[in-house]
Enzyme design. Structure first.
Site, PDB file in Angstrom:
ATOM      1  CB  CYS A 118     -31.858 -19.540   0.414  1.00  0.00           C
ATOM      2  SG  CYS A 118     -32.970 -20.616   0.261  1.00  0.00           S
ATOM      3  CB  SER A 173     -26.145 -13.007  -3.946  1.00  0.00           C
ATOM      4  OG  SER A 173     -27.527 -13.507  -3.201  1.00  0.00           O
TER       5      SER A 173
END
Ligand code: SPV
Ligand code: MN
Length: 616
Positions: free
Chosen positions: A264, A268
């Site tokens: 989810c 990143s």
């Protein structure tokens, strides 16, 4: 037990009766052909690396230091069903936490481990969960017959043989016994007998007939489960969180932790260009003086490789395409080169992948088309190999946490970013986290699941104890971190398009950073403090060099009252059945629902624009 001279010498160096007992027990049970005790020396670490190539569990790729490994076709993610806590008279752990009677479970898993290392080598490993010799850290002993597992742990954790020497015989460490079971072409074959049984009574975990890291590497999610319980009992926190240094104005560094269910946006977010990374998966947090400090339990990242490409994840992409020690798992290999989904270039029509020889259009037994690489394919790298590695990533004292972020995959309700109203409200919002399921577990994908603090899969204490510990922890902290909710997956109700771009998360982080330094005002809404349009517009212009329109802002930050009420109704239904919840928590739930209903009435609207909310 047959140990050669040099192994015996190593064991003697540890001078730890518990270690000897556990080793004897494992040897009697698993019956390995030979045993290697591995210390922290370069020679021993190199030995494990070579062994993985020799046994065929890993193979070399063209780029120096790069290897790849496959898990079995049905062994590509965490197995929730067969991961169970062994319990005696303990009350039910609640929610959907899997348990099994302790004796029954031990008998079963021991029957699968019995003789599991015949014709194999037993590797005996020692690691430190957290920086070596830190007040945060927990020593861990791992026995495995998988050189891939042992090699992965060398990349992902700090070696701890010397820490064990300093234990002076203490029994206070975690223990993991793993066997990949019967192998065919380097892959576990009896996955129907895959078991991961966690003995809370003795801080031991037994795992058999699997290789996927989330099931096999004791130090990853198995140790995490043990740590959550230890933390709840001792008043600190073991969390499913990254730690990242956000770079604010004038090079100011502000550390945030973030919890997201797998897949989810967790890695990143920890890897946003311009910010630094301390860790990407598991953090231990403790109160030190007035501050909350955190360390990364790991020293590496076992990251999802899907969609890693030069544009979206430039730092990881560079790390994965230059010489260094790393392992790819469950990717596609052709002519010595790795390929994965969303890598930004075409993948070949044939090669070798987790299904064996692969060609375009190949189907499995059920007739499902097999993709070139698995969606949950991963890379295993050292954090210190990343260009954005934080200079304090290994600091014994940890880093000061100023903010905590919670995010899920939510297409229709939560705003992209909000600061919760207080610690207690933050704990409530984090406990109410819902997310649409992804490929990181063997469940059906795309279903909305309640996942408090993104930790549900790992909870090892009743949720009420866990929440109580959170509330107490915050109460004691003089410098409380702010608690924020984020959602990168909000969609336009009509078109179904994502309302945010991949890079927008950087703006939310910068907004949070400034909020924690009291540099920005915010709009009080029923669900927390929202950014002002003008502040976001300036951040978008300055940091992403792009426009941010009022229309975008309104679409993203309007409070979708009915959806929020629906969400909290679901949450209420779940928590209704949970005994011993703290009163503060119930108050937060009731007040949250009340605030939403009052707002609906006050604005005679169920989709309230943030511009209208200005004077709320
Ligand atoms: C996760 O899925 O949350 C991971 C990978 O970090 S693992 O838990 O090891 O499957
Ligand atoms: Mn994780």
């Amino acid at each position: 037990m047959q140990l050669n001279k040099s192994n015996q010498k190593k064991l003697d160096r540890l001078n730890n009766q518990k270690v000897v007992e556990l080793l004897e027990f494992a040897v009697d049970l698993c019956k390995p052909t030979n045993i290697s005790i591995i210390d922290d020396s370069k020679k021993d670490i190199q030995y494990v690396r070579q062994l993985a190539l020799k046994t065929g569990e890993e193979k070399e790729l063209d780029i120096e230091g790069h290897t790849y490994h496959f898990d079995g076709y049905n062994d590509q993610a965490r197995d929730k069903k067969n991961t169970r806590y062994l319990v005696e008279e303990e009350p039910d752990l609640g929610l959907d936490i899997n348990t099994i009677d302790r004796n029954e479970g031990l008998n079963e898993v021991f029957s699968y481990l019995d003789g599991s290392m015949k014709n194999k080598e037993m590797l005996v490993r020692f690691f430190s969960l957290g920086p070596n010799q830190s007040d945060f850290s927990i020593p861990a002993m791992q026995i495995t017959d998988s050189s891939y597992v042992a090699h992965s742990e060398d990349i992902l954790y700090r070696q701890g043989f010397e820490d064990f020497e300093k234990l002076k015989g203490s029994e206070d460490f975690f223990f993991f016994l793993h066997s990949a079971g019967k192998l065919k072409q380097g892959v576990s074959t009896e996955t129907d007998k895959r078991r991961i049984y966690i003995d809370l009574k003795t801080n031991r975990v037994y795992s058999v007939n699997n290789q996927y890291a989330g099931n096999s590497l004791g130090l990853k999610k198995l140790a995490f489960r043990l740590a959550i319980r230890k933390a709840a009992r001792e008043g600190w926190m073991a969390e499913h969180m990254f730690i990242s240094g956000v770079k604010g104005p004038n090079n100011r560094k502000t550390y945030f932790t973030g919890a997201f269910p797998s897949g989810c946006g967790k890695t990143s977010t920890a890897m946003i260009p311009g910010h630094t990374i301390v860790g990407d998966d598991i953090a231990y947090l403790k109160l030190q003086g007035s501050d909350v400090k955190a360390v990364n339990v790991e020293s590496g990242a076992f990251g999802i490789i899907r969609d890693v490409n030069p544009e979206d994840d430039p730092v990881i992409y560079k790390t994965l395409t230059t010489p260094r020690e790393l392992i790819f798992s469950n990717i596609l290999v052709k002519d010595g080169k790795p390929y994965w989904l969303g890598m930004g270039k075409d993948t070949p029509d044939k090669g070798v992948n987790f299904s064996g020889e692969w060609y375009k259009g190949k189907t499995d037994d059920q007739g499902n088309e097999i993709p070139p690489a698995h969606k949950n394919a991963r890379y295993t790298i050292k954090i210190s190999d990343l260009d954005n590695c934080d200079k304090y990533y290994d600091k014994k004292e940890g880093v000061s946490v100023k903010g905590m972020i919670f995010g899920g995959r939510d297409s229709d309700t939560s705003v992209p970013v909000a600061e919760t109203l207080s610690w207690a409200h933050g704990v409530f919002m984090a406990s109410s986290l819902e997310s649409e399921t992804t490929s990181a577990t063997l469940d059906k994908q795309g279903q909305r699941r309640h996942n408090p603090m993104a930790i549900l899969d790992f909870l090892s204490v009743p949720i009420s104890d866990y929440i109580n510990n959170y509330l107490k922890f915050g109460k004691q902290a003089k410098n409380k971190p702010g608690i924020f909710t984020v959602n990168y997956f909000l969609k336009d109700t009509e078109t179904g398009e994502y309302l945010n771009g991949m890079l927008d998360k950087k703006i939310w982080m910068l907004w949070m950073e400034k909020r924690m330094h009291d540099e920005l005002k915010a709009i009080k809404s029923p669900i927390g403090f929202l950014p002002y349009y003008e502040d976001l517009r300036q951040l978008f212009t300055r940091y992403l060099g792009c426009d941010y329109t009022e229309l975008e802002y309104v679409e993203q930050f309007s409070i979708r009252i009915e959806n929020y009420l629906g969400k909290f109704k679901r949450i209420e239904n779940i928590f209704e059945s949970i005994p011993d919840l703290p009163e503060t928590f119930e108050e937060e739930l009731n007040n949250q629902i009340l605030r939403l209903k009052e707002a609906r009435k006050k604005y005679s609207d169920s989709n309230i624009s943030p511009f209208k909310l200005k004077n709320y």
